[in-house]
Structure formats: structure tokens, C-alpha cells
Enzyme design. Structure first.
Site, PDB file in Angstrom:
ATOM      1  N   GLY A  88      12.928   5.984  -1.365  1.00  0.00           N
ATOM      2  CA  GLY A  88      12.517   5.842   0.030  1.00  0.00           C
ATOM      3  C   GLY A  88      11.886   7.097   0.594  1.00  0.00           C
ATOM      4  N   PRO A 119       5.980   4.569   8.007  1.00  0.00           N
ATOM      5  CA  PRO A 119       4.775   4.003   8.626  1.00  0.00           C
ATOM      6  C   PRO A 119       3.765   5.097   9.030  1.00  0.00           C
ATOM      7  CG  PRO A 119       6.726   2.908   9.490  1.00  0.00           C
ATOM      8  CD  PRO A 119       7.219   4.020   8.617  1.00  0.00           C
ATOM      9  N   SER A 125       0.452   9.812   2.446  1.00  0.00           N
ATOM     10  CA  SER A 125       0.033  10.961   1.638  1.00  0.00           C
ATOM     11  C   SER A 125       0.695  12.245   2.137  1.00  0.00           C
ATOM     12  CB  SER A 125      -1.487  11.125   1.713  1.00  0.00           C
ATOM     13  OG  SER A 125      -2.118   9.954   1.260  1.00  0.00           O
ATOM     14  N   THR A 141       9.314  -0.107  -3.096  1.00  0.00           N
ATOM     15  CA  THR A 141       9.452  -0.957  -4.286  1.00  0.00           C
ATOM     16  C   THR A 141      10.937  -1.149  -4.605  1.00  0.00           C
ATOM     17  OG1 THR A 141       7.387  -0.080  -5.131  1.00  0.00           O
ATOM     18  CG2 THR A 141       8.835  -1.138  -6.737  1.00  0.00           C
ATOM     19  N   ARG A 191     -15.544 -18.750 -26.013  1.00  0.00           N
ATOM     20  CA  ARG A 191     -16.488 -19.331 -25.054  1.00  0.00           C
ATOM     21  C   ARG A 191     -17.909 -19.318 -25.622  1.00  0.00           C
ATOM     22  NH1 ARG A 191     -17.013 -22.641 -20.680  1.00  0.00           N
ATOM     23  NH2 ARG A 191     -18.586 -21.894 -19.222  1.00  0.00           N
ATOM     24  N   GLY A 201     -16.244 -14.829 -16.549  1.00  0.00           N
ATOM     25  CA  GLY A 201     -17.088 -15.573 -15.614  1.00  0.00           C
ATOM     26  C   GLY A 201     -16.240 -16.193 -14.513  1.00  0.00           C
ATOM     27  N   GLU A 234       2.246   6.531  -5.474  1.00  0.00           N
ATOM     28  CA  GLU A 234       2.632   7.790  -6.147  1.00  0.00           C
ATOM     29  C   GLU A 234       1.487   8.809  -6.047  1.00  0.00           C
ATOM     30  OE1 GLU A 234       5.162   7.799  -9.435  1.00  0.00           O
ATOM     31  OE2 GLU A 234       5.976   5.815  -9.023  1.00  0.00           O
TER      32      GLU A 234
HETATM   33  P1  FAD Z   1      -2.672   7.309   3.802  1.00  0.00           P
HETATM   34  O1  FAD Z   1      -1.909   8.513   3.413  1.00  0.00           O
HETATM   35  O2  FAD Z   1      -2.774   6.991   5.253  1.00  0.00           O
HETATM   36  O3  FAD Z   1      -4.144   7.445   3.179  1.00  0.00           O
HETATM   37  C1  FAD Z   1      -5.242   6.652   3.635  1.00  0.00           C
HETATM   38  C2  FAD Z   1      -6.507   7.165   2.933  1.00  0.00           C
HETATM   39  O4  FAD Z   1      -6.734   8.555   3.312  1.00  0.00           O
HETATM   40  C3  FAD Z   1      -6.385   7.163   1.406  1.00  0.00           C
HETATM   41  O5  FAD Z   1      -7.639   6.861   0.849  1.00  0.00           O
HETATM   42  C4  FAD Z   1      -6.026   8.607   1.073  1.00  0.00           C
HETATM   43  O6  FAD Z   1      -6.436   8.985  -0.231  1.00  0.00           O
HETATM   44  C5  FAD Z   1      -6.835   9.345   2.136  1.00  0.00           C
HETATM   45  N1  FAD Z   1      -6.271  10.679   2.413  1.00  0.00           N
HETATM   46  C6  FAD Z   1      -5.086  10.986   2.994  1.00  0.00           C
HETATM   47  N2  FAD Z   1      -4.924  12.324   3.055  1.00  0.00           N
HETATM   48  C7  FAD Z   1      -6.038  12.861   2.488  1.00  0.00           C
HETATM   49  C8  FAD Z   1      -6.477  14.205   2.239  1.00  0.00           C
HETATM   50  N3  FAD Z   1      -5.719  15.265   2.556  1.00  0.00           N
HETATM   51  N4  FAD Z   1      -7.685  14.382   1.660  1.00  0.00           N
HETATM   52  C9  FAD Z   1      -8.449  13.304   1.290  1.00  0.00           C
HETATM   53  N5  FAD Z   1      -8.095  12.019   1.486  1.00  0.00           N
HETATM   54  C10 FAD Z   1      -6.892  11.813   2.083  1.00  0.00           C
HETATM   55  N6  FAD Z   1       6.344   4.654  -1.273  1.00  0.00           N
HETATM   56  C11 FAD Z   1       7.632   5.034  -1.517  1.00  0.00           C
HETATM   57  O7  FAD Z   1       8.131   6.010  -0.939  1.00  0.00           O
HETATM   58  N7  FAD Z   1       8.399   4.340  -2.413  1.00  0.00           N
HETATM   59  C12 FAD Z   1       7.940   3.250  -3.073  1.00  0.00           C
HETATM   60  O8  FAD Z   1       8.671   2.661  -3.878  1.00  0.00           O
HETATM   61  C13 FAD Z   1       6.586   2.806  -2.822  1.00  0.00           C
HETATM   62  N8  FAD Z   1       6.108   1.683  -3.414  1.00  0.00           N
HETATM   63  C14 FAD Z   1       4.884   1.173  -3.000  1.00  0.00           C
HETATM   64  C15 FAD Z   1       4.487  -0.081  -3.434  1.00  0.00           C
HETATM   65  C16 FAD Z   1       3.298  -0.630  -2.970  1.00  0.00           C
HETATM   66  C17 FAD Z   1       2.905  -2.004  -3.398  1.00  0.00           C
HETATM   67  C18 FAD Z   1       2.466   0.116  -2.083  1.00  0.00           C
HETATM   68  C19 FAD Z   1       1.181  -0.448  -1.552  1.00  0.00           C
HETATM   69  C20 FAD Z   1       2.855   1.374  -1.669  1.00  0.00           C
HETATM   70  C21 FAD Z   1       4.075   1.924  -2.097  1.00  0.00           C
HETATM   71  N9  FAD Z   1       4.519   3.140  -1.623  1.00  0.00           N
HETATM   72  C22 FAD Z   1       5.813   3.561  -1.887  1.00  0.00           C
HETATM   73  C23 FAD Z   1       3.731   3.898  -0.660  1.00  0.00           C
HETATM   74  C24 FAD Z   1       2.565   4.665  -1.290  1.00  0.00           C
HETATM   75  O9  FAD Z   1       3.062   5.756  -2.028  1.00  0.00           O
HETATM   76  C25 FAD Z   1       1.621   5.072  -0.138  1.00  0.00           C
HETATM   77  O10 FAD Z   1       0.984   3.873   0.280  1.00  0.00           O
HETATM   78  C26 FAD Z   1       0.623   6.117  -0.592  1.00  0.00           C
HETATM   79  O11 FAD Z   1       1.251   7.352  -0.770  1.00  0.00           O
HETATM   80  C27 FAD Z   1      -0.511   6.293   0.432  1.00  0.00           C
HETATM   81  O12 FAD Z   1      -0.019   6.444   1.725  1.00  0.00           O
HETATM   82  P2  FAD Z   1      -0.615   5.546   2.903  1.00  0.00           P
HETATM   83  O13 FAD Z   1      -0.628   4.145   2.460  1.00  0.00           O
HETATM   84  O14 FAD Z   1       0.115   5.883   4.151  1.00  0.00           O
HETATM   85  O15 FAD Z   1      -2.137   6.013   3.027  1.00  0.00           O
END
Ligand code: FAD
Length: 383
Positions: free
Chosen positions: A124, A128, A132, A158, A268, A339, A363
Site C-alpha cells: 500500500g 489518490p 509517481s 493489487t 491462416r 487481423g 512500479e
Molecule cells: P502519475 O504519477 O500522476 O503520472 C501521470 C503521468 O505523469 C505519467 O505519464 C508519469 O510518467 C508522468 N510523470 C509523473 N512525474 C513525472 C516526472 N517527474 N517526470 C516526467 N513524467 C512524470 N500502487 C501500489 O502502491 N501498490 C500496488 O499494488 C499497485 N498496483 C497497481 C495496479 C494497477 C492495475 C495500476 C493501474 C496501478 C497500481 N499501482 C499500485 C499504482 C501505480 O504504481 C501508479 O499508478 C504509478 O506509480 C503511477 O502513478 P499515477 O497513476 O498516480 O500517475
């Protein structure tokens, strides 16, 4: 790096291949459509030792080296990424982190249950407001006598609805310039912790992805994992190793795409001959095959570095970056070979593409992997 598999490594790979053929492949389409992998798979994974790979045997693990872990993960990823993810998270992110950072009591409490599949773990970190930029997380754990009281929300977790234990990251210190994040092992049935399944995912539909809401969750101080304030380093070291597992899963997707595309191209017929005899179809197949080998070699390199006790974090980012982008490319190329049939879920390649897409996001997104590699090259952090 020795590329020849030992007898033990080949045996564990074959065990995983047979397991996928018997217990996973027959159910993949149904689980994907139902948005639910059958939970009994967890005990079966544990029974074969797949949830205890690289965990010491004294804590119920099955031992083994990191290349064996890659081989199993590749086979599971070839079968179903939702199943592969169960192992990558419960073993790769949770059990292995407990094995590295846990007290003797924490190891005895959780590892035998996690490695046998009696219990399952989730990681965890994401919230929200912070994905990153995980170090800025807002969940708080406030010390109150012998307890901590935790409040906050985690998302995209997950195994979230299945988990018995949450490896939770929360802020314990707000002073300026202090990262102040700590790691906790929170039993999932602790009062105040509620979980909500996230539906409507593009891929990994069978996986139990959840939002976790923590309202005045009271946990004893003995739930703290590692020293207070070390949580961010603990999370980052877990994710560095976790990236090898994601990369190996991506190799599995790419291989599944290759196998399916080669088979279909040989069956095919168009323009009076099998499509395998058309040069542009062979180009699609050969592009997939090169990606499979390149992604696998980068991934095995990480396993080799870990098993030699050498620094592997940048290599793990390279492998995860390349393998995840390659998995998307390979699944997309395979879909082209199929296709219009590739667009229908009776055929495997559409699911492979949907499942592959998230690999470039979690990750650490591809952009974040590039920043890690760039920092290693230049010495400058550009986050
Ligand atoms: P954001 O961080 O908001 O990024 C949005 C965009 O901005 C991306 O393209 C990113 O590359 C870009 N960006 C952000 N900062 C920068 C920067 N400094 N420079 C350039 N580009 C940047 N998390 C957990 O903790 N545990 C889990 O088990 C887990 N499982 C997951 C399973 C699924 C199916 C999904 C979809 C996500 C899961 N995650 C989990 C979360 C996942 O790790 C995050 O979605 C991921 O780290 C990206 O964060 P975000 O979605 O908030 O995107």
C-alpha cells in the site's frame, strides 16, 4: 553471466510451465470476463513453493535463486498476468520485504503464512494524490501511547481485497526536510480499514485491485516494519527488486504473443498460402522474437547481479523499462498477425495487449525509469 540453466532451475521452470497448462490456461478467458481469478489459485501457488521463492527455508520459503524466480514469473506471465501479479506482489513486494526488514517476531508471524498461500499480502504505497511522487504521500500514522493511529486512503492496490496483511506506508514525521515515511504491517481485518474493489480496468481484470480507506485504524507499535522514518527507503528497495519480477512477467507476455502469432500465421491462409509465407508477416514475427530475447537477457542480468550481491537497481529499471515497452509492442504486433480475430477475446492476443499496457505504468512509469537511469548516468536527479 552463465546463460545455461542448472538442472534445478530447469526443473522449477518446467514445474511452472506444467502448472500454467493445468491450472491457469483452461480458465484464463473466463476469469478475465468475470473480472475474478479463482482465489483457490493462491494455495496452489503456495503448495508448489512459488510464493516462497528466494525466502529462506527456515521461514517456510522454498529458497532458490533469483533466476529461478524469473523463470517461474515468466511462465506465470505467459499464462495469465493477473496470476503472475499475485506472486509478484505477495512474494516480491511483501514477503521479501518482511524477510529483509522484519523483526524475528514479524518474520515468524507472517512469512510461513505468506509463503504457503494461507495468507496473501498487498503493498500500500500509491494514494489518490501521489503516484509517481510517492515520497509525498499523505497517509498519517500518529503515535498514541503504545499504538499508532492511521488515517488516509490508498488506491490501485493489487491483491487489495484479498489481502490478509497490508504493507502500508504512512507519514510519521512532518518536520520540514524530513521524509518521515514509515512502513507498517497492518492486518487487513483491523477495525477502521475498509476496502473497495476498483472495477473497469483495461487489463489485469482478474486481479483484485482495490482502494483502501483507513479511518482511525489503531495498530500496536510492534506493527512498525524496520526503523521509524525508513519507510521510503524500504519502499524503494522493494520496488527495485519488484521491477525484475514485472520485467520477467513482461517476457512471459511477449513469449505468449510470439507463440500465438507463429501458430496462427502457420494456419491462416490468404492469397492462396499461409500468412506465414508473406514477408511482412515474417517481419512482425521476427520483431517480436528479437524483443523476447532482448527483454529476457536484460531481466536475467538483474537476477545475476542480485545473486552475486552486486548493485542492481539501475539494471532493474533498464529491464523493466525495456521489457514493459516490448511487451506492449509484441502484443500489438501479434494482434496485427491475427487481423480482425485478434480483436475478439476468444483469441488470446487482445488480452495480452490489455494486460501488457499497465506494465509501463506501475512500479514506476516508463518516464520514472528513465529518470532513474538518467540520474545514474549524470549524477543529477531530474524528478
Ligand atoms: P502519475 O504519477 O500522476 O503520472 C501521470 C503521468 O505523469 C505519467 O505519464 C508519469 O510518467 C508522468 N510523470 C509523473 N512525474 C513525472 C516526472 N517527474 N517526470 C516526467 N513524467 C512524470 N500502487 C501500489 O502502491 N501498490 C500496488 O499494488 C499497485 N498496483 C497497481 C495496479 C494497477 C492495475 C495500476 C493501474 C496501478 C497500481 N499501482 C499500485 C499504482 C501505480 O504504481 C501508479 O499508478 C504509478 O506509480 C503511477 O502513478 P499515477 O497513476 O498516480 O500517475
Amino acid at each position: 553471466m552463465d546463460l545455461a540453466l542448472s538442472v534445478e532451475q530447469e526443473a522449477v521452470r518446467k514445474l511452472a510451465e506444467d502448472f500454467v497448462a493445468r491450472e491457469v490456461a483452461p480458465h484464463v478467458v473466463a476469469w478475465d470476463r468475470a473480472e475474478n481469478v479463482d482465489r483457490s489459485i493462491v494455495k496452489k501457488l503456495g503448495g508448489l513453493g512459488f510464493l516462497g521463492l528466494t525466502v529462506p527455508e527456515e521461514y517456510g520459503g522454498s529458497g532458490g535463486d533469483h533466476l529461478s524466480y524469473c523463470l517461474v514469473t515468466e511462465e506465470l506471465g505467459r499464462g495469465d498476468s493477473s496470476v503472475r501479479g499475485i506472486v509478484s506482489v505477495s512474494l516480491g513486494l511483501v514477503a521479501k520485504t518482511i524477510a529483509s526488514w522484519g523483526s524475528e517476531e514479524q518474520k515468524r508471524q507472517w512469512l510461513p503464512r505468506l509463503t504457503s498461500g494461507e495468507a496473501i499480502g498487498c503493498f500500500g504505497l500509491t494514494e489518490p494524490g501521489t503516484g509517481s511522487d510517492a515520497g509525498n504521500l499523505a497517509t498519517r500514522a500518529v503515535r498514541d501511547g503504545g499504538d499508532y493511529v492511521v488515517n488516509g486512503t490508498k488506491t490501485f492496490i493489487t491483491n487489495g481485497t484479498w489481502a490478509d496483511v497490508v504493507l502500508l506506508f504512512a507519514r510519521t514525521n512532518d518536520s520540514p526536510g524530513h521524509r518521515g515515511v514509515s512502513a507498517f504491517l497492518v492486518p487487513a481485518d483491523t477495525p477502521g480499514l475498509t476496502r473497495r474493489t476498483i472495477h473497469g480496468k483495461l487489463g489485469l481484470r482478474g486481479q483484485a485491485t482495490a482502494e483502501l480507506i483507513l479511518e482511525d485504524v489503531r495498530i500496536p507499535a510492534s506493527c512498525l516494519l524496520g526503523p521509524e522514518g525508513k519507510g521510503f527507503s524500504i519502499a524503494m528497495s522493494a520496488l527495485a527488486k519488484g521491477r525484475m519480477s514485472v520485467a520477467a512477467g513482461c517476457v512471459g507476455i511477449a513469449r505468449a504473443a510470439l507463440d500465438a502469432a507463429v501458430r496462427y500465421a502457420g494456419e491462416r491462409e490468404q492469397f492462396g498460402k499461409t500468412i506465414a509465407r508473406h514477408q511482412l508477416v515474417q517481419e512482425l514475427l521476427s520483431d517480436i522474437a528479437v524483443d523476447v530475447d532482448a527483454a529476457r537477457l536484460l531481466t536475467w542480468r538483474v537476477a545475476d547481479l542480485i545473486d552475486r550481491g552486486q548493485d542492481f537497481a539501475t539494471a532493474a529499471s533498464k529491464a523493466k523499462l525495456y521489457a514493459s515497452e516490448a511487451a506492449v509492442r509484441c502484443a500489438n504486433n501479434a494482434l496485427q498477425v491475427f487481423g480482425g480475430y485478434g480483436y475478439i477475446d476468444e483469441y488470446p492476443v487482445g488480452k495480452l495487449l490489455r494486460d501488457a499496457r499497465v506494465m509501463t505504468l506501475y512500479e514506476g512509469t516508463s518516464q520514472i525509469q528513465k529518470l532513474i537511469i538518467g540520474r545514474a548516468l549524470t549524477g543529477v536527479s531530474a524528478f
